[in-house]
Write a protein that holds these residues in place. Structure first.
Motif, PDB file in Angstrom:
ATOM      1  N   LEU A 112       0.837  -1.194   0.000  1.00 27.90           N
ATOM      2  CA  LEU A 112       0.000   0.000   0.000  1.00 27.90           C
ATOM      3  C   LEU A 112       0.876   1.250   0.000  1.00 27.90           C
ATOM      4  N   ALA A 113       0.333   2.307  -0.527  1.00 23.83           N
ATOM      5  CA  ALA A 113       1.072   3.565  -0.565  1.00 23.83           C
ATOM      6  C   ALA A 113       1.087   4.189   0.824  1.00 23.83           C
ATOM      7  N   GLY A 114       2.267   4.708   1.204  1.00 23.53           N
ATOM      8  CA  GLY A 114       2.389   5.406   2.482  1.00 23.53           C
ATOM      9  C   GLY A 114       2.031   6.866   2.350  1.00 23.53           C
ATOM     10  N   GLU A 115       2.193   7.399   1.147  1.00 20.22           N
ATOM     11  CA  GLU A 115       1.867   8.798   0.881  1.00 20.22           C
ATOM     12  C   GLU A 115       1.195   8.903  -0.482  1.00 20.22           C
ATOM     13  N   THR A 116       0.482   9.999  -0.664  1.00 23.24           N
ATOM     14  CA  THR A 116      -0.169  10.276  -1.938  1.00 23.24           C
ATOM     15  C   THR A 116       0.177  11.703  -2.341  1.00 23.24           C
ATOM     16  N   ARG A 117       0.444  11.896  -3.614  1.00 25.22           N
ATOM     17  CA  ARG A 117       0.737  13.224  -4.143  1.00 25.22           C
ATOM     18  C   ARG A 117      -0.468  13.724  -4.918  1.00 25.22           C
ATOM     19  N   LEU A 118      -0.887  14.947  -4.598  1.00 27.10           N
ATOM     20  CA  LEU A 118      -1.944  15.635  -5.325  1.00 27.10           C
ATOM     21  C   LEU A 118      -1.278  16.696  -6.192  1.00 27.10           C
ATOM     22  N   THR A 119      -1.562  16.670  -7.493  1.00 31.89           N
ATOM     23  CA  THR A 119      -0.932  17.603  -8.425  1.00 31.89           C
ATOM     24  C   THR A 119      -1.998  18.388  -9.171  1.00 31.89           C
ATOM     25  N   SER A 138       2.104  28.244 -21.709  1.00 31.66           N
ATOM     26  CA  SER A 138       2.899  27.440 -20.784  1.00 31.66           C
ATOM     27  C   SER A 138       1.987  26.742 -19.791  1.00 31.66           C
ATOM     28  N   SER A 139       2.477  25.648 -19.240  1.00 27.31           N
ATOM     29  CA  SER A 139       1.752  24.947 -18.182  1.00 27.31           C
ATOM     30  C   SER A 139       2.477  25.149 -16.861  1.00 27.31           C
ATOM     31  N   PHE A 140       1.697  25.304 -15.817  1.00 29.39           N
ATOM     32  CA  PHE A 140       2.220  25.473 -14.466  1.00 29.39           C
ATOM     33  C   PHE A 140       1.641  24.368 -13.598  1.00 29.39           C
ATOM     34  N   SER A 141       2.494  23.754 -12.799  1.00 22.47           N
ATOM     35  CA  SER A 141       2.041  22.674 -11.923  1.00 22.47           C
ATOM     36  C   SER A 141       2.524  22.900 -10.509  1.00 22.47           C
ATOM     37  N   SER A 142       1.778  22.356  -9.594  1.00 20.86           N
ATOM     38  CA  SER A 142       2.164  22.350  -8.188  1.00 20.86           C
ATOM     39  C   SER A 142       1.677  21.052  -7.583  1.00 20.86           C
ATOM     40  N   SER A 143       2.475  20.510  -6.659  1.00 27.93           N
ATOM     41  CA  SER A 143       2.117  19.254  -6.006  1.00 27.93           C
ATOM     42  C   SER A 143       2.223  19.383  -4.501  1.00 27.93           C
ATOM     43  N   GLN A 144       1.395  18.635  -3.822  1.00 20.70           N
ATOM     44  CA  GLN A 144       1.430  18.522  -2.369  1.00 20.70           C
ATOM     45  C   GLN A 144       1.293  17.047  -2.022  1.00 20.70           C
ATOM     46  N   THR A 145       2.026  16.643  -1.005  1.00 25.85           N
ATOM     47  CA  THR A 145       2.003  15.240  -0.573  1.00 25.85           C
ATOM     48  C   THR A 145       1.305  15.137   0.774  1.00 25.85           C
ATOM     49  N   PHE A 146       0.525  14.076   0.938  1.00 31.23           N
ATOM     50  CA  PHE A 146      -0.148  13.844   2.212  1.00 31.23           C
ATOM     51  C   PHE A 146      -0.122  12.352   2.534  1.00 31.23           C
ATOM     52  N   SER A 147      -0.281  12.046   3.802  1.00 30.32           N
ATOM     53  CA  SER A 147      -0.255  10.662   4.264  1.00 30.32           C
ATOM     54  C   SER A 147      -1.452   9.909   3.707  1.00 30.32           C
ATOM     55  N   VAL A 155      -7.903  16.701   3.696  1.00 26.55           N
ATOM     56  CA  VAL A 155      -6.778  17.617   3.467  1.00 26.55           C
ATOM     57  C   VAL A 155      -6.907  18.427   2.179  1.00 26.55           C
ATOM     58  N   GLN A 156      -7.912  18.113   1.398  1.00 29.43           N
ATOM     59  CA  GLN A 156      -8.041  18.682   0.059  1.00 29.43           C
ATOM     60  C   GLN A 156      -8.096  20.206   0.036  1.00 29.43           C
ATOM     61  N   ASP A 157      -8.919  20.825   0.880  1.00 27.18           N
ATOM     62  CA  ASP A 157      -9.057  22.285   0.856  1.00 27.18           C
ATOM     63  C   ASP A 157      -7.724  22.976   1.118  1.00 27.18           C
ATOM     64  N   GLN A 158      -6.999  22.512   2.126  1.00 27.31           N
ATOM     65  CA  GLN A 158      -5.711  23.128   2.468  1.00 27.31           C
ATOM     66  C   GLN A 158      -4.682  22.912   1.359  1.00 27.31           C
TER      67      GLN A 158
END
Length: 179
Positions: A112-119, A138-147, A155-158
């Protein structure tokens, strides 16, 4: 005794005069510097059009487009003196939200995954009607990782707020700050 009093008084006056000299010297040399990060020539560029960015990502988070659009418009309103107009601005920013993806990370021994990245990915089309060399797509991306022990809705809103802030700042930097 009287001589000592006048000498002390003279030293105090000399220190006070020196202090005044220093204060007035620094006061007259004070720099007025305001840094807002933009390199806009306001004599040529006066208006901006920021079109709404539709959410065309396969995974849809309903408030994403509205939150992004408001954040982008507010950032330019706060950090520039450009007048927002609905069409044909001197600067024109348009685009779409093209990606909102979850990726499992840090696979554990259990499989199982220990963390998940939202991009979050946003495609931007920028037009500077006064200087065509500045135009870009151009494309701009940002990612956040959560447990992975947490549900996305916890955690989605934050996370989305942080990603929007980063992307908006990057768009600003590439369009008007020229960083």
């Amino acid at each position: 005794m009287k001589h000592l009093f006048f000498k002390q008084r003279h030293n105090q006056l000399a220190l006070f005069a020196l202090w005044l000299l220093v204060v007035f010297t620094f006061d007259s040399c004070a720099l007025s510097y305001k840094f807002n990060g933009s390199s806009i020539d306001y004599s040529k560029i006066k208006t901006i059009t920021i079109s709404d960015f539709p959410n065309n990502a396969p995974l849809v988070y309903p408030p994403l487009a509205q939150n992004f659009n408001i954040a982008l418009q507010n950032y330019f309103a706060q950090y520039t003196r450009l007048q927002p107009v609905s069409r044909n601005g001197d600067l024109q920013i348009s685009g779409e939200i093209t990606g909102y993806d979850l990726t499992p990370l840090a696979i554990q021994t259990s499989g199982l995954a220990g963390e998940t990245r939202l991009t979050l990915t946003v495609k931007v089309h920028f037009v500077n009607t006064k200087n065509e060399k500045d135009n870009f797509d151009s494309s701009f991306s940002s990612s956040q990782t959560f447990s992975s022990n947490l549900m996305l809705n916890q955690v989605q809103d934050q996370l989305v707020s942080e990603m929007i802030k980063e992307i908006v700042e990057n768009i600003y930097n590439q369009t008007v700050a020229k960083w």
